[in-house]
Motif scaffolding. Sequence first.
Motif, PDB file in Angstrom:
ATOM      1  N   LEU B 178       0.738  -1.175  -0.053  1.00  0.00           N
ATOM      2  CA  LEU B 178       0.004   0.143   0.111  1.00  0.00           C
ATOM      3  C   LEU B 178       0.887   1.193  -0.052  1.00  0.00           C
ATOM      4  O   LEU B 178       0.324   2.290  -0.625  1.00  0.00           O
ATOM      5  N   ASN B 181       1.582   6.763   0.560  1.00  0.00           N
ATOM      6  CA  ASN B 181       0.652   7.970   0.075  1.00  0.00           C
ATOM      7  C   ASN B 181      -0.412   8.195   0.600  1.00  0.00           C
ATOM      8  O   ASN B 181      -0.719   9.279   0.821  1.00  0.00           O
ATOM      9  N   ASP B 182      -1.351   7.336   0.919  1.00  0.00           N
ATOM     10  CA  ASP B 182      -2.577   7.450   1.526  1.00  0.00           C
ATOM     11  C   ASP B 182      -2.482   8.304   2.976  1.00  0.00           C
ATOM     12  O   ASP B 182      -2.974   9.075   3.119  1.00  0.00           O
ATOM     13  N   ALA B 185      -1.207  11.775   2.186  1.00  0.00           N
ATOM     14  CA  ALA B 185      -2.200  12.621   1.900  1.00  0.00           C
ATOM     15  C   ALA B 185      -3.264  13.215   3.116  1.00  0.00           C
ATOM     16  O   ALA B 185      -3.691  14.221   3.222  1.00  0.00           O
ATOM     17  N   ALA B 186      -3.613  12.126   3.810  1.00  0.00           N
ATOM     18  CA  ALA B 186      -4.392  12.459   5.059  1.00  0.00           C
ATOM     19  C   ALA B 186      -3.509  13.675   5.689  1.00  0.00           C
ATOM     20  O   ALA B 186      -4.032  14.350   6.293  1.00  0.00           O
ATOM     21  N   ALA B 191      -4.992  16.109   8.828  1.00  0.00           N
ATOM     22  CA  ALA B 191      -5.308  14.993   9.911  1.00  0.00           C
ATOM     23  C   ALA B 191      -4.277  14.569  10.879  1.00  0.00           C
ATOM     24  O   ALA B 191      -3.010  14.896  10.537  1.00  0.00           O
ATOM     25  N   GLN B 195      -5.902  10.304  13.705  1.00  0.00           N
ATOM     26  CA  GLN B 195      -7.019  10.210  12.633  1.00  0.00           C
ATOM     27  C   GLN B 195      -6.663   9.360  11.488  1.00  0.00           C
ATOM     28  O   GLN B 195      -7.237   8.757  10.848  1.00  0.00           O
ATOM     29  N   LYS B 199      -8.686   6.439  10.390  1.00  0.00           N
ATOM     30  CA  LYS B 199      -9.485   6.764   9.145  1.00  0.00           C
ATOM     31  C   LYS B 199      -8.796   6.132   8.118  1.00  0.00           C
ATOM     32  O   LYS B 199      -9.646   5.863   7.097  1.00  0.00           O
ATOM     33  N   ILE B 200      -7.832   6.045   7.785  1.00  0.00           N
ATOM     34  CA  ILE B 200      -7.021   5.609   6.715  1.00  0.00           C
ATOM     35  C   ILE B 200      -6.458   4.150   6.630  1.00  0.00           C
ATOM     36  O   ILE B 200      -6.649   3.420   5.920  1.00  0.00           O
ATOM     37  N   PRO B 203      -8.857   1.135   7.910  1.00  0.00           N
ATOM     38  CA  PRO B 203      -9.593   0.508   6.834  1.00  0.00           C
ATOM     39  C   PRO B 203      -8.954   0.077   5.700  1.00  0.00           C
ATOM     40  O   PRO B 203      -9.358  -0.829   5.097  1.00  0.00           O
ATOM     41  N   ASN B 204      -7.839   0.497   5.459  1.00  0.00           N
ATOM     42  CA  ASN B 204      -6.951   0.018   4.304  1.00  0.00           C
ATOM     43  C   ASN B 204      -6.625  -1.483   4.468  1.00  0.00           C
ATOM     44  O   ASN B 204      -6.417  -2.289   3.386  1.00  0.00           O
ATOM     45  N   ALA B 288     -10.103  -4.742  -7.448  1.00  0.00           N
ATOM     46  CA  ALA B 288     -10.794  -3.401  -7.587  1.00  0.00           C
ATOM     47  C   ALA B 288      -9.555  -2.447  -7.439  1.00  0.00           C
ATOM     48  O   ALA B 288      -9.504  -1.373  -8.081  1.00  0.00           O
TER      49      ALA B 288
END
Lengths: 348, 292
Positions: B178, B181-182, B185-186, B191, B195, B199-200, B203-204, B288
């Motif tokens: 993964l 990056n996510d 970004a947050a 964030a 958080q 939140k990131i 869930p990932n 996906a």
Amino acid sequence: MSVSVTLENVAKQYGAFAAVRGVSLAIQPGELIALLGPSGSGKTTLLRMMAGLEAIDGGNILFDGIDTSRLSLRDRRIGFVFQNYALFRHMSVADNIAFGLKVRPRKERPSASEISRRVSGLLELVQLGGLEKRFPSQISGGQRQRVALARALAIEPRVLLLDEPFGALDAKVRKDLRQWLRDLHRRTGHTTVFVTHDQEEALELADRVAILNKGLLEQVAGPDTVYDYPATAFVCDFLGETNRIPVEIAGGRAHFENIPVYQGLPSNSHGKAELFVRPQHLKLVEPGGSPFSGAVELIRRHGSIRRAEVAIKGLPKRLDIDIVSQIGPAIGESVGVRITHAQAFPAG
Amino acid sequence: MSDIVVAPVPPVHTHRVRSESPMVRACLIGIALAFLGVFLILPLTVVFLEAFANGWQAYIENILETDALAAIRLTLLVAIIAVPLNVIFGVAAAWAVAKFEFRGKNLLISLIDLPFSVSPVISGLVYVLLFGAQGYFGPWLKSHGVEIIFALSGIVLATLFVTFPFVARELIPHMQTLGNNDEEAALTLGASGWQTFVKITLPNVKWSLLYGVLLCNARAMGEFGAVAVVSGKIRGLTTTMPLHIEILFNEYMSAAAFAVASLLALLALVTLAVKTWLEWRFADEIAARSGH
């Protein structure tokens, strides 16, 4: 809202590798600037340092004259668009855009209705109205790009930073988005820095282009200036195709094997040098029309124009010459070559 | 490509591609099935057959017997303590390995795998050596009224050690693919670290986390060797289900032993079912994602 960004002698070291070696750059409020360079030139590192995602090993980065090194990521208020967009895959488009507003401390957080109003406003701005309930996997690459941009704009950033914004898109979408980004910038007026390795993109979009090579800044200037008056051989070579001709310069005149080929150089230049000539700055003339002559060896189609490859005696590489007129030369034909514009750089 | 004429493939080709004769194929499939039957399905069937050998009534009685209930309770208690702790350890370790570069990272990864390569009996013995009455810290602990060996805390410690790798092992490769990056970004969106994590990051990785928790839980409930050494097998007090089963079996109470064993077998089957479902679910998510 937009601020000026000043880089003072910024440096970054990864172990023994110097990624950025003392870059200074003053970006005006509201300016759209491109960081252009080949991979490994340090452009993305520089962008990430501006964002605060990478620590600075030397120098300063100032926003409106204020040192940013002590600011947290939240306080910097940077809108950063990642190369792969980094959209939150488990959140809808609307939730992605609202994220930056929802994570604010309660006191600063807008009300739920205000957030949804802002989100729909941003969706309109990036022309994605109606897609708010979709997930990132359900929209196209170009749409994702715009969602990422809307998400970055939602926090009302002081500076917008884009890492290879069009890198992952196909050519057609890229062209459309370029124009669209230019319009968006005109309307919103954010100080914007984007990283790219595509010179065409940089020249078309940016107010000014900063060209980086091996962690050093080679030139910063408007697109016309960097293209027509490159400061270094690297810039000239990187920005477009060039023919290189080894010459001897005396009194502003360039001689190739004692044949005068070009005389538009500064009169104080002299000595051995390399003449950089773009294909469109070479003209085919009658064989007697120029002392600089050769034979056409190949004619190719190059996008909208045709290009002749002319072999010159004493030159190891054939010259690429754009054919402007409808009637071109035949293969094998002897031609004269005239140089209309050129830059000389020390031979090397 | 246009100059290549694709001829209709003659049926002979398919035979050539799958060169084994039908005999060989039948043989191979037969061997695989026979192996599965003898080593997996047969024992599992025997467990349930033996458990119900004296009928439903006896089965229920065997399970509701005081010591059996105590063993079940202890097993659940150990799992309830050990699994969440190892989820925390596992997530922390995976986070450190996947998101940061630091010296000794490879050593850390190897250490995480250590419980896989060490015999559980040895890990149990280590705790006895450390915390037992004659151990390094035993006397000091005893003078402070802390009991570890032959007590719940010892069983939990041994279980923690044995089940440590499961969560981290599932999360590390997933988090590594993964990237950061996510999270970055947050963070740029304002964030906080917490958080971003809730939140990131969570869930990932939720599916691989759940998968790791399942495996961790199955092992925590089924662990025998390490627990056997540290528990002292005090019946009704420090016997977990696997230990209780062994005691019953050694006392020739096979119906009772298999009744309790059937519960563990059931746990295994449920774990397997949920795991299969997760894998199917997970594959979907990966598909996906690759569309990104």
